[in-house]
Design a protein around this motif. Structure first.
Motif, mmCIF file in Angstrom:
data_model
loop_
_atom_site.group_PDB
_atom_site.id
_atom_site.type_symbol
_atom_site.label_atom_id
_atom_site.label_comp_id
_atom_site.label_asym_id
_atom_site.label_seq_id
_atom_site.Cartn_x
_atom_site.Cartn_y
_atom_site.Cartn_z
ATOM 1 N N GLN A 68 50.891 18.522 36.471
ATOM 2 C CA GLN A 68 50.001 18.449 35.322
ATOM 3 C C GLN A 68 48.576 18.867 35.656
ATOM 4 O OE1 GLN A 68 50.318 14.601 33.492
ATOM 5 N NE2 GLN A 68 52.526 14.711 33.363
ATOM 6 N N ARG A 69 48.326 19.233 36.880
ATOM 7 C CA ARG A 69 46.971 19.614 37.284
ATOM 8 C C ARG A 69 46.695 21.065 36.924
ATOM 9 N NH1 ARG A 69 49.139 17.110 41.906
ATOM 10 N NH2 ARG A 69 48.390 14.989 42.074
ATOM 11 N N ASP A 70 45.430 21.357 36.643
ATOM 12 C CA ASP A 70 45.026 22.733 36.380
ATOM 13 C C ASP A 70 44.982 23.551 37.663
ATOM 14 O OD1 ASP A 70 44.732 22.253 33.659
ATOM 15 O OD2 ASP A 70 42.631 21.684 33.857
ATOM 16 N N VAL A 71 44.638 22.881 38.781
ATOM 17 C CA VAL A 71 44.505 23.551 40.069
ATOM 18 C C VAL A 71 45.461 22.892 41.061
ATOM 19 C CG1 VAL A 71 42.899 24.127 41.928
ATOM 20 C CG2 VAL A 71 42.057 23.970 39.578
ATOM 21 N N PRO A 72 46.374 23.643 41.691
ATOM 22 C CA PRO A 72 47.300 23.031 42.654
ATOM 23 C C PRO A 72 46.558 22.467 43.862
ATOM 24 C CG PRO A 72 47.670 25.402 42.489
ATOM 25 C CD PRO A 72 46.583 25.060 41.542
ATOM 26 N N ARG A 73 47.084 21.387 44.402
ATOM 27 C CA ARG A 73 46.468 20.759 45.573
ATOM 28 C C ARG A 73 47.188 21.200 46.845
ATOM 29 N NH1 ARG A 73 44.876 14.689 43.568
ATOM 30 N NH2 ARG A 73 43.484 15.398 41.935
ATOM 31 N N ARG A 74 46.423 21.236 47.941
ATOM 32 C CA ARG A 74 46.963 21.573 49.257
ATOM 33 C C ARG A 74 47.196 20.287 50.041
ATOM 34 N NH1 ARG A 74 42.636 24.160 47.983
ATOM 35 N NH2 ARG A 74 41.288 23.023 49.396
ATOM 36 N N ARG A 75 48.325 20.206 50.718
ATOM 37 C CA ARG A 75 48.610 19.034 51.539
ATOM 38 C C ARG A 75 47.693 19.049 52.756
ATOM 39 N NH1 ARG A 75 54.900 18.030 52.236
ATOM 40 N NH2 ARG A 75 54.492 15.943 51.466
ATOM 41 N N VAL A 76 47.084 17.914 53.033
ATOM 42 C CA VAL A 76 46.235 17.749 54.208
ATOM 43 C C VAL A 76 46.468 16.349 54.764
ATOM 44 C CG1 VAL A 76 44.432 19.356 53.430
ATOM 45 C CG2 VAL A 76 44.251 16.928 52.880
ATOM 46 N N LEU A 77 45.950 16.102 55.926
ATOM 47 C CA LEU A 77 45.959 14.775 56.524
ATOM 48 C C LEU A 77 44.621 14.634 57.239
ATOM 49 C CD1 LEU A 77 47.531 12.180 57.049
ATOM 50 C CD2 LEU A 77 48.472 13.258 59.095
ATOM 51 N N LYS A 78 43.617 14.186 56.490
ATOM 52 C CA LYS A 78 42.256 14.098 57.018
ATOM 53 C C LYS A 78 41.720 12.689 56.832
ATOM 54 C CE LYS A 78 40.946 18.880 56.325
ATOM 55 N NZ LYS A 78 40.677 19.272 57.682
ATOM 56 N N GLY A 79 41.016 12.214 57.831
ATOM 57 C CA GLY A 79 40.363 10.922 57.736
ATOM 58 C C GLY A 79 39.096 11.022 56.909
ATOM 59 N N GLY A 80 38.672 9.885 56.404
ATOM 60 C CA GLY A 80 37.443 9.866 55.635
ATOM 61 C C GLY A 80 37.010 8.452 55.327
ATOM 62 N N ASN A 118 46.041 14.992 49.944
ATOM 63 C CA ASN A 118 46.032 16.345 49.397
ATOM 64 C C ASN A 118 44.701 16.567 48.702
ATOM 65 O OD1 ASN A 118 46.247 15.494 46.631
ATOM 66 N ND2 ASN A 118 48.460 15.460 46.792
ATOM 67 N N VAL A 119 44.333 17.842 48.571
ATOM 68 C CA VAL A 119 43.013 18.157 48.042
ATOM 69 C C VAL A 119 43.047 19.508 47.336
ATOM 70 C CG1 VAL A 119 42.160 19.286 50.157
ATOM 71 C CG2 VAL A 119 40.543 18.142 48.649
ATOM 72 N N SER A 120 42.184 19.654 46.328
ATOM 73 C CA SER A 120 41.968 20.934 45.651
ATOM 74 C C SER A 120 40.469 21.061 45.413
ATOM 75 C CB SER A 120 42.730 20.982 44.319
ATOM 76 O OG SER A 120 42.104 20.156 43.362
ATOM 77 N N ASP A 121 40.081 22.091 44.712
ATOM 78 C CA ASP A 121 38.666 22.248 44.377
ATOM 79 C C ASP A 121 38.207 21.202 43.370
ATOM 80 O OD1 ASP A 121 38.492 24.419 46.058
ATOM 81 O OD2 ASP A 121 38.813 25.886 44.460
ATOM 82 N N VAL A 138 41.809 11.124 42.435
ATOM 83 C CA VAL A 138 40.418 11.273 41.998
ATOM 84 C C VAL A 138 40.116 12.702 41.578
ATOM 85 C CG1 VAL A 138 39.646 9.397 43.522
ATOM 86 C CG2 VAL A 138 39.521 11.751 44.340
ATOM 87 N N THR A 139 39.144 12.819 40.692
ATOM 88 C CA THR A 139 38.565 14.118 40.361
ATOM 89 C C THR A 139 37.170 14.158 40.965
ATOM 90 O OG1 THR A 139 37.702 13.343 38.252
ATOM 91 C CG2 THR A 139 39.851 14.399 38.221
ATOM 92 N N PHE A 140 36.737 15.350 41.326
ATOM 93 C CA PHE A 140 35.398 15.524 41.857
ATOM 94 C C PHE A 140 34.442 15.801 40.708
ATOM 95 C CE2 PHE A 140 37.764 17.483 45.663
ATOM 96 C CZ PHE A 140 37.993 16.236 46.216
ATOM 97 N N SER A 141 33.298 15.093 40.720
ATOM 98 C CA SER A 141 32.339 15.307 39.638
ATOM 99 C C SER A 141 31.065 15.944 40.138
ATOM 100 C CB SER A 141 32.005 14.002 38.952
ATOM 101 O OG SER A 141 32.153 12.860 39.744
#
Length: 80
Positions: free
Chosen positions: A4-16, A33-36, A77-80
């Motif tokens: 349902q996302r407009d932008v596909p996400r890339r699988r990642v494994l990152k700490g934060g 996972n993350v996208s723009d 989450v979405t980035f704002s």
């Protein structure tokens, strides 16, 4: 399951860290996972995490985030 996302996400494994209270409080997390435009974040528990926060990834990137969905130990989450 339909995407349902407009932008596909890339699988990642990152700490934060989920940073709140103007940087005075932080929760460790893993970005799965993350996208723009957003990400899926894994946490030990969502207790105490507000619907808006700053995501600081270990690779140096930072994003202002708004929670779109949550489970017991994950946030979308979405980035704002």
């Amino acid at each position: 399951m339909n995407e349902q996302r407009d932008v596909p996400r890339r699988r990642v494994l990152k700490g934060g860290k989920i940073v709140i209270n103007d940087g005075f409080s932080a929760f460790d997390c893993i970005v799965r996972n993350v996208s723009d435009s957003g990400a899926r974040v894994k946490v030990p528990s969502i207790v105490g995490i507000p619907d808006q926060f700053r995501l600081s990834m270990n690779d140096g990137r930072e994003f202002a985030c708004t929670v779109v969905w949550k489970t017991e130990n994950e946030l979308g989450v979405t980035f704002s």
